[in-house]
Design a protein around this motif. Structure first.
Motif, PDB file in Angstrom:
ATOM      1  N   PRO A 260       0.829  -1.214   0.000  1.00 18.99           N
ATOM      2  CA  PRO A 260       0.000   0.000   0.000  1.00 18.99           C
ATOM      3  C   PRO A 260       0.861   1.261   0.000  1.00 18.99           C
ATOM      4  N   PRO A 261       0.273   2.378  -0.415  1.00 18.99           N
ATOM      5  CA  PRO A 261       1.026   3.638  -0.403  1.00 18.99           C
ATOM      6  C   PRO A 261       1.229   4.159   1.007  1.00 18.99           C
ATOM      7  N   THR A 262       2.206   5.031   1.158  1.00 17.18           N
ATOM      8  CA  THR A 262       2.415   5.718   2.437  1.00 17.18           C
ATOM      9  C   THR A 262       1.765   7.098   2.434  1.00 17.18           C
ATOM     10  N   ALA A 263       1.322   7.551   1.248  1.00 19.13           N
ATOM     11  CA  ALA A 263       0.662   8.851   1.132  1.00 19.13           C
ATOM     12  C   ALA A 263      -0.325   8.795  -0.019  1.00 19.13           C
ATOM     13  N   ILE A 264      -1.422   9.557   0.108  1.00 17.26           N
ATOM     14  CA  ILE A 264      -2.444   9.614  -0.940  1.00 17.26           C
ATOM     15  C   ILE A 264      -2.722  11.072  -1.286  1.00 17.26           C
TER      16      ILE A 264
ATOM     17  N   LYS B 126     -10.268   1.437   8.682  1.00 16.86           N
ATOM     18  CA  LYS B 126      -9.179   0.460   8.760  1.00 16.86           C
ATOM     19  C   LYS B 126      -8.265   0.714   9.970  1.00 16.86           C
ATOM     20  N   ARG B 127      -8.664   1.653  10.791  1.00 14.82           N
ATOM     21  CA  ARG B 127      -7.926   2.008  12.005  1.00 14.82           C
ATOM     22  C   ARG B 127      -6.489   2.451  11.710  1.00 14.82           C
ATOM     23  N   LEU B 128      -6.363   3.188  10.628  1.00 20.83           N
ATOM     24  CA  LEU B 128      -5.072   3.781  10.276  1.00 20.83           C
ATOM     25  C   LEU B 128      -5.095   5.252  10.670  1.00 20.83           C
ATOM     26  N   ARG B 129      -4.018   5.710  11.275  1.00 27.56           N
ATOM     27  CA  ARG B 129      -3.948   7.089  11.762  1.00 27.56           C
ATOM     28  C   ARG B 129      -3.407   8.016  10.673  1.00 27.56           C
ATOM     29  N   ILE B 130      -3.978   9.211  10.634  1.00 27.03           N
ATOM     30  CA  ILE B 130      -3.523  10.270   9.726  1.00 27.03           C
ATOM     31  C   ILE B 130      -2.847  11.344  10.582  1.00 27.03           C
ATOM     32  N   PRO B 131      -1.606  11.681  10.356  1.00 29.30           N
ATOM     33  CA  PRO B 131      -0.710  11.228   9.290  1.00 29.30           C
ATOM     34  C   PRO B 131       0.292  10.164   9.741  1.00 29.30           C
ATOM     35  N   GLU B 132       0.204   9.672  10.974  1.00 26.10           N
ATOM     36  CA  GLU B 132       1.240   8.768  11.491  1.00 26.10           C
ATOM     37  C   GLU B 132       1.400   7.511  10.639  1.00 26.10           C
ATOM     38  N   ASP B 133       0.258   6.946  10.191  1.00 23.61           N
ATOM     39  CA  ASP B 133       0.325   5.723   9.389  1.00 23.61           C
ATOM     40  C   ASP B 133       0.299   6.015   7.894  1.00 23.61           C
ATOM     41  N   ILE B 134      -0.417   7.034   7.523  1.00 20.19           N
ATOM     42  CA  ILE B 134      -0.516   7.394   6.106  1.00 20.19           C
ATOM     43  C   ILE B 134      -0.856   8.882   5.995  1.00 20.19           C
ATOM     44  N   SER B 135      -0.197   9.577   5.087  1.00 25.63           N
ATOM     45  CA  SER B 135      -0.437  11.007   4.873  1.00 25.63           C
ATOM     46  C   SER B 135      -1.481  11.204   3.784  1.00 25.63           C
ATOM     47  N   VAL B 136      -2.241  12.283   3.916  1.00 26.38           N
ATOM     48  CA  VAL B 136      -3.293  12.591   2.940  1.00 26.38           C
ATOM     49  C   VAL B 136      -3.203  14.072   2.574  1.00 26.38           C
ATOM     50  N   ILE B 137      -3.368  14.353   1.295  1.00 24.95           N
ATOM     51  CA  ILE B 137      -3.378  15.741   0.833  1.00 24.95           C
ATOM     52  C   ILE B 137      -4.559  15.907  -0.121  1.00 24.95           C
ATOM     53  N   GLY B 138      -5.209  17.054  -0.083  1.00 29.70           N
ATOM     54  CA  GLY B 138      -6.377  17.301  -0.918  1.00 29.70           C
ATOM     55  C   GLY B 138      -6.124  18.382  -1.951  1.00 29.70           C
ATOM     56  N   TYR B 139      -7.229  18.958  -2.460  1.00 25.83           N
ATOM     57  CA  TYR B 139      -7.138  20.011  -3.477  1.00 25.83           C
ATOM     58  C   TYR B 139      -8.467  20.750  -3.503  1.00 25.83           C
ATOM     59  N   ASP B 140      -8.440  22.047  -3.457  1.00 27.47           N
ATOM     60  CA  ASP B 140      -9.579  22.985  -3.558  1.00 27.47           C
ATOM     61  C   ASP B 140      -9.671  23.927  -2.357  1.00 27.47           C
ATOM     62  N   ASP B 141      -9.276  23.464  -1.160  1.00 28.55           N
ATOM     63  CA  ASP B 141      -9.371  24.233   0.081  1.00 28.55           C
ATOM     64  C   ASP B 141     -10.812  24.658   0.371  1.00 28.55           C
ATOM     65  N   GLU B 142     -11.722  23.684   0.357  1.00 22.61           N
ATOM     66  CA  GLU B 142     -13.086  23.958   0.784  1.00 22.61           C
ATOM     67  C   GLU B 142     -13.123  24.120   2.306  1.00 22.61           C
ATOM     68  N   ASP B 143     -14.188  24.706   2.805  1.00 20.49           N
ATOM     69  CA  ASP B 143     -14.298  25.000   4.246  1.00 20.49           C
ATOM     70  C   ASP B 143     -14.128  23.761   5.119  1.00 20.49           C
ATOM     71  N   ILE B 144     -14.579  22.622   4.617  1.00 21.38           N
ATOM     72  CA  ILE B 144     -14.541  21.407   5.438  1.00 21.38           C
ATOM     73  C   ILE B 144     -13.115  20.993   5.794  1.00 21.38           C
ATOM     74  N   CYS B 145     -12.125  21.429   4.998  1.00 22.53           N
ATOM     75  CA  CYS B 145     -10.729  21.043   5.255  1.00 22.53           C
ATOM     76  C   CYS B 145     -10.276  21.437   6.657  1.00 22.53           C
ATOM     77  N   ARG B 146     -10.732  22.572   7.134  1.00 24.00           N
ATOM     78  CA  ARG B 146     -10.312  23.077   8.442  1.00 24.00           C
ATOM     79  C   ARG B 146     -10.923  22.287   9.588  1.00 24.00           C
TER      80      ARG B 146
END
Length: 349
Positions: free
Chosen positions: A242-246, A264-284
């Motif tokens: 599996p990837p280490t970042a998405i 899957k009980r994986l922690r963000i970002p300790e187990d896997i990093s995530v990055i998005g795109y658009d900066d909608e309000d929900i990101c905060r």
């Protein structure tokens, strides 16, 4: 204004700028005097003309700028762009009139006619999806400035502004690489959309620059939705390695990604990093807050207003497409593989 422009030997856009006394325009006093004199001779009496210190001037008269968009309700980008244009318009004392057309071939010309009949002095044309458009012939015949927002034409007859999507995808991926990730997955948007194509191109460029081999198994075709993010993440987690970042190519996809990782009980970002795109309000408000890229629609709306003076007819001039930066907003969803100790090394390097 058309009659005054013919009498004064200038464009209707110039007449509009003079009659509206638009701030920041570089028109000679001779041109202003010629327009005002032509207006007087034609019996134009809407504003009160006065002479001060040997030169003619106009009392302040608010102008009206039309803003046409194909869709308003599918996402917040159109509203954000309209707000940027509204702020820039009001700063110059102009009013913004907005019309939604849905790209309907019968209703769009009627909407444009309604706007022009109301006396608009300029027009901004926006599409909700970044793309090349084929402007109907009646737009070329309008004797007012026209600027394209989030779209462009193949003949470059109109000034146009779009997001710099390739650079945005590259910046997001480089941010993950800088934190030590080499197995980076991405969940794309719909493949026919230019934004999805460009963000994927940026992703691949970042990998190539870092000498990281491209792995097609790490690219999941999505659809800009939370459900696509959920199902795509589940597919990635089922890989032998599996990837280490998405890199989720929009924030709604990232919401679904978060749900799948937590299931899957994986922690963000300790187990896997995530990055998005658009900066909608929900990101905060996600836990942890999502690192993402800003779609510059507010700045694009402002840019469109500020560049109306370059969009005057005739349409023979060719305009370059302006691309505005999709800047990265760094939050807490990215760390180095292996957790906080490795991440501390990245931050201090």
């Amino acid at each position: 204004m058309t009659d005054i422009a013919k009498a004064a030997g200038c464009s209707q856009a110039t007449v509009s700028l003079v009659l509206n006394n638009t701030a920041g325009t570089r028109l000679s006093q001779q041109t202003r005097d010629r327009v005002i004199e032509a207006a007087r001779e034609l019996g134009y009496v809407a504003p009160t003309f006065s002479v001060s210190s040997g030169s003619a001037s106009l009392s302040k008269l608010d102008g009206v700028i039309g803003f046409v968009v194909d869709q308003l309700g599918t996402s917040p980008e159109a509203v954000v762009a309209i707000e940027g244009a509204r702020q820039a318009s009001w700063n110059a004392g102009n009013v913004l009139l907005v019309a939604q057309t849905l790209g309907d071939p019968a209703m769009e010309p009627r909407a444009i006619k309604a706007l022009t009949d109301s006396g608009i002095s300029a027009l901004i044309y926006m599409t909700i999806f970044t793309r090349e458009v084929e402007m109907p012939a009646y737009y070329y015949g309008l004797d007012i400035p026209i600027v394209l927002l989030n779209c462009y034409t193949s003949d470059y007859a109109f000034p146009a502004v779009v997001p710099s999507e390739i650079a945005g995808g590259q910046t997001a991926t480089k941010h993950l690489i800088a934190h030590g990730h080499h197995r980076i997955a991405t969940i794309t948007g719909e493949p026919w959309m230019q934004a999805a194509q460009d963000r994927l191109t940026g992703y691949r460029r970042a990998l190539a620059t870092a000498d990281i081999p491209f792995d097609p198994d790490l690219v999941i075709e999505g659809g800009w939705s939370a459900s696509a993010g959920y199902s795509g993440t589940m597919r990635l987690l089922s890989l032998p390695e599996p990837p280490t970042a998405i890199f989720c190519q929009n924030d709604r996809t990232a919401v679904g990604c978060y749900e799948a990782l937590k299931e899957k009980r994986l922690r963000i970002p300790e187990d896997i990093s995530v990055i998005g795109y658009d900066d909608e309000d929900i990101c905060r408000h996600l836990i942890p807050p999502l690192t993402t890229s800003v779609l510059p629609h507010m700045a694009m709306g402002e840019w469109a207003i500020e560049h109306l003076d370059t969009a005057v007819p005739p349409r023979e001039r060719r305009h370059e497409i302006t691309k505005l930066e999709c800047s990265l907003v760094k939050r807490s969803s990215v760390s180095s593989p292996g957790g906080s100790k490795a991440d501390l090394k990245v931050q201090t390097a």
